[in-house]
Design a protein around this motif. Structure first.
Motif, PDB file in Angstrom:
ATOM      1  N   LEU A 127       0.829  -1.200   0.000  1.00 17.13           N
ATOM      2  CA  LEU A 127       0.000   0.000   0.000  1.00 17.13           C
ATOM      3  C   LEU A 127       0.863   1.249   0.000  1.00 17.13           C
ATOM      4  CD1 LEU A 127      -2.652  -1.091   2.629  1.00 17.13           C
ATOM      5  CD2 LEU A 127      -3.058  -0.697   0.188  1.00 17.13           C
ATOM      6  N   THR A 163      -1.932  -3.961  -7.187  1.00 13.45           N
ATOM      7  CA  THR A 163      -3.318  -4.129  -6.737  1.00 13.45           C
ATOM      8  C   THR A 163      -3.758  -5.584  -6.865  1.00 13.45           C
ATOM      9  OG1 THR A 163      -3.874  -1.871  -7.301  1.00 13.45           O
ATOM     10  CG2 THR A 163      -5.707  -3.396  -7.143  1.00 13.45           C
ATOM     11  N   ARG A 209      -2.079  -7.591  -4.167  1.00 10.79           N
ATOM     12  CA  ARG A 209      -2.688  -7.271  -2.877  1.00 10.79           C
ATOM     13  C   ARG A 209      -4.018  -7.993  -2.712  1.00 10.79           C
ATOM     14  NH1 ARG A 209      -1.803  -1.754  -3.301  1.00 10.79           N
ATOM     15  NH2 ARG A 209      -3.939  -1.472  -3.979  1.00 10.79           N
ATOM     16  N   ARG A 210      -4.802  -7.981  -3.768  1.00 10.90           N
ATOM     17  CA  ARG A 210      -6.134  -8.563  -3.686  1.00 10.90           C
ATOM     18  C   ARG A 210      -6.064 -10.076  -3.503  1.00 10.90           C
ATOM     19  NH1 ARG A 210      -8.935  -6.654  -8.669  1.00 10.90           N
ATOM     20  NH2 ARG A 210      -9.354  -4.672  -7.630  1.00 10.90           N
ATOM     21  N   TYR A 236      -7.621  -4.460  10.550  1.00 13.34           N
ATOM     22  CA  TYR A 236      -7.358  -3.253  11.338  1.00 13.34           C
ATOM     23  C   TYR A 236      -8.048  -3.339  12.683  1.00 13.34           C
ATOM     24  CZ  TYR A 236      -5.569  -1.509   7.010  1.00 13.34           C
ATOM     25  OH  TYR A 236      -4.822  -1.364   5.881  1.00 13.34           O
TER      26      TYR A 236
HETATM   27  P1  ADP Z   1     -10.239  -2.468  -5.152  1.00  9.34           P
HETATM   28  O1  ADP Z   1     -10.483  -1.522  -6.289  1.00  9.34           O
HETATM   29  O2  ADP Z   1     -10.577  -3.885  -5.433  1.00  9.34           O
HETATM   30  O3  ADP Z   1     -10.805  -1.989  -3.855  1.00  9.34           O
HETATM   31  P2  ADP Z   1      -7.756  -1.766  -3.968  1.00  9.34           P
HETATM   32  O4  ADP Z   1      -6.384  -1.538  -4.514  1.00  9.34           O
HETATM   33  O5  ADP Z   1      -8.449  -0.579  -3.409  1.00  9.34           O
HETATM   34  O6  ADP Z   1      -8.633  -2.481  -5.041  1.00  9.34           O
HETATM   35  O7  ADP Z   1      -7.657  -2.863  -2.839  1.00  9.34           O
HETATM   36  C1  ADP Z   1      -7.013  -4.078  -3.014  1.00  9.34           C
HETATM   37  C2  ADP Z   1      -6.845  -4.684  -1.641  1.00  9.34           C
HETATM   38  O8  ADP Z   1      -6.076  -3.802  -0.816  1.00  9.34           O
HETATM   39  C3  ADP Z   1      -8.165  -4.883  -0.930  1.00  9.34           C
HETATM   40  O9  ADP Z   1      -8.087  -6.072  -0.188  1.00  9.34           O
HETATM   41  C4  ADP Z   1      -8.273  -3.689  -0.017  1.00  9.34           C
HETATM   42  O10 ADP Z   1      -8.996  -4.025   1.143  1.00  9.34           O
HETATM   43  C5  ADP Z   1      -6.831  -3.385   0.306  1.00  9.34           C
HETATM   44  N1  ADP Z   1      -6.640  -1.944   0.478  1.00  9.34           N
HETATM   45  C6  ADP Z   1      -6.652  -0.991  -0.474  1.00  9.34           C
HETATM   46  N2  ADP Z   1      -6.395   0.227   0.039  1.00  9.34           N
HETATM   47  C7  ADP Z   1      -6.229   0.034   1.351  1.00  9.34           C
HETATM   48  C8  ADP Z   1      -5.935   0.906   2.439  1.00  9.34           C
HETATM   49  N3  ADP Z   1      -5.747   2.205   2.327  1.00  9.34           N
HETATM   50  N4  ADP Z   1      -5.830   0.345   3.653  1.00  9.34           N
HETATM   51  C9  ADP Z   1      -5.998  -0.968   3.780  1.00  9.34           C
HETATM   52  N5  ADP Z   1      -6.274  -1.845   2.828  1.00  9.34           N
HETATM   53  C10 ADP Z   1      -6.387  -1.354   1.610  1.00  9.34           C
END
Ligand code: ADP
Ligand code: ADP
Length: 225
Positions: A57, A81, A84-85, A92
């Motif tokens: 992140l 991304t 991460r997914r 949290y």
């Molecule tokens: P999406 O468009 O699918 O939400 P993201 O990049 O926002 O893609 O998220 C991908 C993963 O990272 C998800 O599991 C999301 O919960 C986590 N995530 C994204 N941004 C944050 C953040 N600021 N804090 C914690 N987890 C995050």
């Protein structure tokens, strides 16, 4: 391969400015598959920064981040991304469940986003809820659940896509001590036996002592706790 492999991670906020804060000063950390590591640190020590870098992140100023044996350092945003997914679960102190969806749907949605079909996603969501003892709450919205139940749902959501790496920032920090113990036990029942690696930041030394290994973040460096 380590599930998480951090090498030489350094991070400053406002680099070069008078208000520069050097938060991380050369962090080396490996977490093996199946290992549960407690990250103990006073508030402001840089726990969140470290967890965000480990979970892709945030990016370090120097150093490399490996997940599941793959170096993630140079990846573009789309690929980060996707990793991460699929490979990282976040938990949290507060649950951050979607209030308009049921417990079940909160666990189904990340699976749909990751390409799982609805039937399989619902089956997995119910199995996860059963593992933490709240399958009967599947059709309740978050507002109808207790704090401990909400956190259990958040744990199930974090593990919905069967990630390799779980990153948790004070997962029981918002709960009273009794509930905290039970909810931590529920988390361990989800994690144990899956090969999932976990890095769990906590102020609770009793919980830290129940993990496989403890490390302390001190003046930007990791030391044995
Ligand atoms: P999406 O468009 O699918 O939400 P993201 O990049 O926002 O893609 O998220 C991908 C993963 O990272 C998800 O599991 C999301 O919960 C986590 N995530 C994204 N941004 C944050 C953040 N600021 N804090 C914690 N987890 C995050
Ligand atoms: P912890 O999670 O251990 O409380 P953080 O990683 O949130 O610590 O923060 C570590 C230090 O970096 C703190 O001194 C905090 O004030 C500072 N910090 C965190 N985020 C920022 C930011 N975006 N800009 C400037 N300083 C920050």
């Amino acid at each position: 391969d380590p599930a998480l492999d951090l090498k030489g991670i350094a991070k400053s906020y406002n680099p070069g400015a008078p208000n520069e804060v050097q938060v991380l000063r050369g962090i080396d950390l490996q977490v093996a598959p199946g290992e549960v590591v407690a990250l103990v640190a006073p508030s402001g020590a840089g726990k969140s920064t470290l967890l965000h870098i480990a979970g892709l992140l945030d990016t370090p100023d120097t150093g490399t981040v490996g997940i599941g044996g793959e170096d993630m350092t140079g990846l573009g945003d789309r690929r980060r991304t996707a990793v991460r997914r699929a490979d990282v679960g976040f938990i949290y102190q507060f649950h951050h469940l979607l209030p308009e969806f049921t417990a079940l749907e909160n666990i189904v949605l990340p699976q749909l986003a990751n390409g799982t079909g609805r039937g399989a996603a619902e089956t997995r969501a119910r199995a996860l809820l059963a593992e933490v003892g709240i399958e009967p709450r599947a059709d309740h919205r978050p507002a109808a659940l207790s704090g401990g139940e909400q956190q259990r749902v958040a744990f199930c959501r974090a593990l919905a896509n069967a990630p390799r790496l779980l990153l948790a920032d004070e997962p029981t920090g918002n709960l009273d001590p009794n509930t905290s113990d039970q909810v931590f036990a529920a988390l361990m029942s989800l994690v144990r036996g899956t090969g999932l690696a976990a890095l769990i930041a906590t102020h609770n030394l009793d919980l830290a002592a129940r993990m496989d290994r403890q490390i302390r973040l001190d003046a930007g460096r990791l030391v044995p706790a």
